[in-house]
Motif scaffolding. Structure first.
Motif, PDB file in Angstrom:
ATOM      1  N   UNK A  51      45.963  25.246  64.264  1.00  0.00           N
ATOM      2  CA  UNK A  51      47.042  26.176  64.592  1.00  0.00           C
ATOM      3  C   UNK A  51      48.281  25.887  63.786  1.00  0.00           C
ATOM      4  N   UNK A  52      48.618  24.601  63.662  1.00  0.00           N
ATOM      5  CA  UNK A  52      49.812  24.223  62.908  1.00  0.00           C
ATOM      6  C   UNK A  52      49.663  24.602  61.448  1.00  0.00           C
ATOM      7  N   UNK A  53      48.458  24.355  60.881  1.00  0.00           N
ATOM      8  CA  UNK A  53      48.252  24.672  59.476  1.00  0.00           C
ATOM      9  C   UNK A  53      48.339  26.179  59.248  1.00  0.00           C
ATOM     10  N   UNK A  54      47.791  26.951  60.194  1.00  0.00           N
ATOM     11  CA  UNK A  54      47.828  28.402  60.060  1.00  0.00           C
ATOM     12  C   UNK A  54      49.247  28.925  60.147  1.00  0.00           C
ATOM     13  N   UNK A  55      50.020  28.399  61.120  1.00  0.00           N
ATOM     14  CA  UNK A  55      51.375  28.894  61.320  1.00  0.00           C
ATOM     15  C   UNK A  55      52.300  28.449  60.212  1.00  0.00           C
ATOM     16  N   UNK A  56      51.945  27.383  59.483  1.00  0.00           N
ATOM     17  CA  UNK A  56      52.819  26.894  58.434  1.00  0.00           C
ATOM     18  C   UNK A  56      52.687  27.713  57.157  1.00  0.00           C
ATOM     19  N   UNK A  57      51.673  28.569  57.073  1.00  0.00           N
ATOM     20  CA  UNK A  57      51.506  29.363  55.874  1.00  0.00           C
ATOM     21  C   UNK A  57      52.706  30.256  55.577  1.00  0.00           C
ATOM     22  N   UNK A  58      53.302  30.943  56.593  1.00  0.00           N
ATOM     23  CA  UNK A  58      54.473  31.754  56.300  1.00  0.00           C
ATOM     24  C   UNK A  58      55.618  30.931  55.735  1.00  0.00           C
ATOM     25  N   UNK A  59      55.750  29.673  56.178  1.00  0.00           N
ATOM     26  CA  UNK A  59      56.835  28.828  55.692  1.00  0.00           C
ATOM     27  C   UNK A  59      56.679  28.603  54.200  1.00  0.00           C
ATOM     28  N   UNK A  60      55.426  28.422  53.738  1.00  0.00           N
ATOM     29  CA  UNK A  60      55.193  28.214  52.324  1.00  0.00           C
ATOM     30  C   UNK A  60      55.548  29.481  51.538  1.00  0.00           C
ATOM     31  N   UNK A  61      55.279  30.649  52.144  1.00  0.00           N
ATOM     32  CA  UNK A  61      55.583  31.899  51.461  1.00  0.00           C
ATOM     33  C   UNK A  61      57.092  32.107  51.337  1.00  0.00           C
ATOM     34  N   UNK A  62      57.857  31.526  52.275  1.00  0.00           N
ATOM     35  CA  UNK A  62      59.294  31.738  52.250  1.00  0.00           C
ATOM     36  C   UNK A  62      59.954  30.977  51.108  1.00  0.00           C
ATOM     37  N   UNK A  63      59.239  30.024  50.513  1.00  0.00           N
ATOM     38  CA  UNK A  63      59.754  29.271  49.377  1.00  0.00           C
ATOM     39  C   UNK A  63      59.084  29.790  48.116  1.00  0.00           C
ATOM     40  N   UNK A  64      59.873  30.052  47.095  1.00  0.00           N
ATOM     41  CA  UNK A  64      59.324  30.495  45.822  1.00  0.00           C
ATOM     42  C   UNK A  64      58.687  29.283  45.147  1.00  0.00           C
ATOM     43  N   UNK A  65      57.393  29.132  45.372  1.00  0.00           N
ATOM     44  CA  UNK A  65      56.716  27.928  44.869  1.00  0.00           C
ATOM     45  C   UNK A  65      56.677  27.865  43.354  1.00  0.00           C
ATOM     46  N   UNK A  66      56.586  29.003  42.733  1.00  0.00           N
ATOM     47  CA  UNK A  66      56.553  28.997  41.268  1.00  0.00           C
ATOM     48  C   UNK A  66      57.863  28.469  40.706  1.00  0.00           C
ATOM     49  N   UNK A  67      58.968  28.945  41.271  1.00  0.00           N
ATOM     50  CA  UNK A  67      60.266  28.458  40.826  1.00  0.00           C
ATOM     51  C   UNK A  67      60.439  26.982  41.154  1.00  0.00           C
ATOM     52  N   UNK A  68      60.006  26.593  42.360  1.00  0.00           N
ATOM     53  CA  UNK A  68      60.121  25.193  42.748  1.00  0.00           C
ATOM     54  C   UNK A  68      59.254  24.314  41.858  1.00  0.00           C
ATOM     55  N   UNK A  69      58.038  24.775  41.531  1.00  0.00           N
ATOM     56  CA  UNK A  69      57.145  24.003  40.674  1.00  0.00           C
ATOM     57  C   UNK A  69      57.754  23.810  39.286  1.00  0.00           C
ATOM     58  N   UNK A  70      58.341  24.882  38.744  1.00  0.00           N
ATOM     59  CA  UNK A  70      58.990  24.772  37.426  1.00  0.00           C
ATOM     60  C   UNK A  70      60.139  23.764  37.467  1.00  0.00           C
ATOM     61  N   UNK A  71      60.901  23.835  38.550  1.00  0.00           N
ATOM     62  CA  UNK A  71      62.040  22.922  38.695  1.00  0.00           C
ATOM     63  C   UNK A  71      61.579  21.475  38.797  1.00  0.00           C
ATOM     64  N   UNK A  72      60.531  21.245  39.580  1.00  0.00           N
ATOM     65  CA  UNK A  72      60.022  19.886  39.755  1.00  0.00           C
ATOM     66  C   UNK A  72      59.419  19.341  38.463  1.00  0.00           C
ATOM     67  N   UNK A  73      58.686  20.182  37.754  1.00  0.00           N
ATOM     68  CA  UNK A  73      58.034  19.735  36.522  1.00  0.00           C
ATOM     69  C   UNK A  73      59.039  19.412  35.419  1.00  0.00           C
ATOM     70  N   UNK A  74      60.168  20.107  35.439  1.00  0.00           N
ATOM     71  CA  UNK A  74      61.180  19.843  34.406  1.00  0.00           C
ATOM     72  C   UNK A  74      62.158  18.749  34.803  1.00  0.00           C
ATOM     73  N   UNK A  75      62.155  18.378  36.087  1.00  0.00           N
ATOM     74  CA  UNK A  75      63.088  17.349  36.560  1.00  0.00           C
ATOM     75  C   UNK A  75      62.603  15.957  36.147  1.00  0.00           C
ATOM     76  N   UNK A  76      63.551  15.072  35.899  1.00  0.00           N
ATOM     77  CA  UNK A  76      63.213  13.693  35.576  1.00  0.00           C
ATOM     78  C   UNK A  76      62.892  12.894  36.834  1.00  0.00           C
ATOM     79  N   UNK A  77      63.472  13.335  37.955  1.00  0.00           N
ATOM     80  CA  UNK A  77      63.286  12.611  39.205  1.00  0.00           C
ATOM     81  C   UNK A  77      62.998  13.602  40.327  1.00  0.00           C
ATOM     82  N   UNK A  78      61.974  13.298  41.140  1.00  0.00           N
ATOM     83  CA  UNK A  78      61.595  14.149  42.260  1.00  0.00           C
ATOM     84  C   UNK A  78      62.269  13.621  43.522  1.00  0.00           C
ATOM     85  N   UNK A  79      63.063  14.480  44.142  1.00  0.00           N
ATOM     86  CA  UNK A  79      63.721  14.115  45.394  1.00  0.00           C
ATOM     87  C   UNK A  79      63.359  15.135  46.464  1.00  0.00           C
TER      88      UNK A  79
END
Length: 281
Positions: free
Chosen positions: A135-163
């Motif tokens: 149930x928790x995994x299913x309900x957490x799916x909308x939360x992932x959609x609310x974050x632009x993962x592509x933008x976040x992934x680009x930001x993380x990959x270009x960052x020198x440090x992950x915080x």
């Protein structure tokens, strides 16, 4: 005065006061996610109003209202008080005692998700927690959609440090897990509590946090496997801030990202020990 109505009113006000106490002290976040607060405020207000109304009614009714058909018989006083005790005890304990934050003993029963992979620690608890976890995994799916993962992934990959932050915690773990090769060698900083499986060597642990979707009943544990000599002196449930470099390891046949630790600093448990699904309804 009608004692029955008066006591019912006091109980309703008591439950409203328990909610008020949890809100004022901030302990409410150890029970429900912030997105549930509007429902809590509404319930607290309704309980308080109904309680005051019942107390007012008790002073204006000499006897309970019935159909006067002879079916309404007084219950034995002991039986009546036993029923009321079912409500009085939670109110007293809620007002007098502090709440307890979930710890590694709960994580051991519910299983720990290291990045995107899950380790179920206690097979006997699997049947009891499987529905909650799914149930928790299913309900957490909308939360992932609310974050632009592509933008976040680009930001993380270009960052020198992950915080990590409370807002991007789950998404960052997932991105690192699915793109391990692209993050190997990057510096990382993570805060969480120490969790160990029975088969872990002394220099290995998971730095984890509980993620709550609606309430603690659906809480799941997410973290990263970490290794380093500094971990040997740490005890389970101690909160730490670790800094290191992202690496790759294999655990029970699964390829997982890990943290090769450089430094470990003990920290106080944060005011918000859990991370939340903040997606509004």
């Amino acid at each position: 005065m009608n004692n029955q109505l008066f006591l019912r009113g006091v109980l309703l006000v008591g439950f409203a006061l328990v909610m008020f106490k949890l809100i004022v002290t901030g302990q409410i976040q150890q029970f429900i996610a912030p997105k549930m607060f509007p429902f809590l405020y509404f319930a607290m207000g309704v309980l308080f109003i109904l309680g005051i109304f019942q107390i007012w009614r008790s002073d204006h009714h000499d006897h309970a209202v019935g159909c006067e058909c002879g079916h309404h018989k007084d219950k034995h006083p002991l039986k009546t008080w036993m029923i009321y005790l079912l409500f009085i005890v939670p109110i007293i304990t809620g007002l007098m005692f502090s709440s307890q934050v979930l710890d590694s003993s709960v994580a051991a029963k519910r299983g720990v998700q290291m990045g995107g992979g899950q380790k179920q620690s206690d097979p006997s608890a699997n049947a009891q927690t499987q529905s909650l976890t799914e149930s928790a995994q299913t309900e957490q799916q909308p939360a992932e959609k609310s974050i632009d993962k592509q933008q976040l992934a680009k930001k993380l990959k270009s960052a020198k440090k992950i915080e990590f932050t409370n807002e991007n915690y789950l998404a960052t773990l997932e991105i690192i897990h699915h793109h391990v090769q692209e993050f190997i060698g990057k510096e990382i900083q993570l805060t969480g509590f120490v969790y160990r499986e029975p088969d872990f060597p002394k220099g290995e642990a998971v730095i984890a946090r509980f993620a709550v979707t609606c309430c603690v009943a659906d809480a799941s544990v997410y973290g990263m496997l970490s290794n380093g000599e500094q971990l040997k002196e740490l005890k389970p449930d101690e909160w730490v801030e670790v800094k290191g470099v992202i690496g790759q390891t294999t655990y029970e046949g699964n390829i997982l990202p890990c943290i090769n630790i450089k430094t470990v600093k003990k920290v106080q448990q944060p005011d918000e020990p859990y991370v939340y699904d903040r997606t509004p309804y």
